[in-house]
Design an enzyme around this catalytic site. Sequence first.
Site, short mmCIF file in Angstrom:
data_model
loop_
_atom_site.label_atom_id
_atom_site.label_comp_id
_atom_site.label_asym_id
_atom_site.label_seq_id
_atom_site.Cartn_x
_atom_site.Cartn_y
_atom_site.Cartn_z
N GLY A 162 0.78 -1.22 0.00
CA GLY A 162 0.00 0.00 0.00
C GLY A 162 0.82 1.28 0.00
N HIS A 221 -13.82 11.17 -16.55
CA HIS A 221 -13.22 11.18 -17.89
C HIS A 221 -11.93 12.00 -17.95
CE1 HIS A 221 -14.37 15.38 -18.71
NE2 HIS A 221 -15.43 15.10 -17.96
N HIS A 228 -2.00 6.66 -5.30
CA HIS A 228 -3.01 5.87 -4.57
C HIS A 228 -4.25 6.73 -4.38
CE1 HIS A 228 -3.92 3.04 -0.90
NE2 HIS A 228 -5.00 3.29 -1.64
N ILE A 231 -8.76 8.88 2.13
CA ILE A 231 -10.09 8.31 2.02
C ILE A 231 -11.16 9.42 1.99
CG2 ILE A 231 -10.30 8.02 4.53
CD1 ILE A 231 -11.77 5.36 3.91
#
Length: 208
Positions: A69, A136, A145, A166
């Site tokens: 991660g 798009h 990430h 997050i």
Amino acid sequence: MKEPVIVLGAGGHAKVVIEILEEQERFQIAGCVSRDPGGELLGVPILGDDGILPALHADGLRKAFVAIGDNRARLDAMERAAAAGFELVNAVSRHSVISPRVSLGRGVAVMPGAVVNVLSRIGDGAIINTGATVDHDCDIGRCAHVAPGTNLAGSVVIGEGVFLGIGSRVLPCVTVGAWTTVGAGAVVISDLPGGVTAIGVPAMVREK
């Protein structure tokens, strides 16, 4: 016949990657490589640390996925795997939605519930995590990430090694510079330079 693949990493991120690779008819997981060798992960044996990569390649294994991660650690592991002669494969969940006009690099992870829309480009080693959306014409840099629940509007540029926390949001046509961290829940409304940490609504660079 399924192709054997080695997974580099044995943490929580690797657990999700293993399940994604298992659902793909193309691959069979031959084992994991970890700093803490021994035992198993979801029934997959942990074969040793990175030092065994040349031996695994000599035994005929050619495919690998880096399931780490941390962005810098993932980049380092990708380079070690490539130096040992491995080809990096992608782990794309069948429960994600990806436009056929998206460009995917190598070693990319796209988790369940993620959406990547038309003409976006996902760089080598990038993670589009659970439930994240990339609209798009976005450009996601190498080893970036996009964390769970993050939303990118159209024509966003995310530099190499960027971590979007997050639930963060990035408005249309905004650029986030390389190796910048955006905090959880932040809303990025204008360009951010590289190598900084930005938090809040709107996202502001945190003073060092």
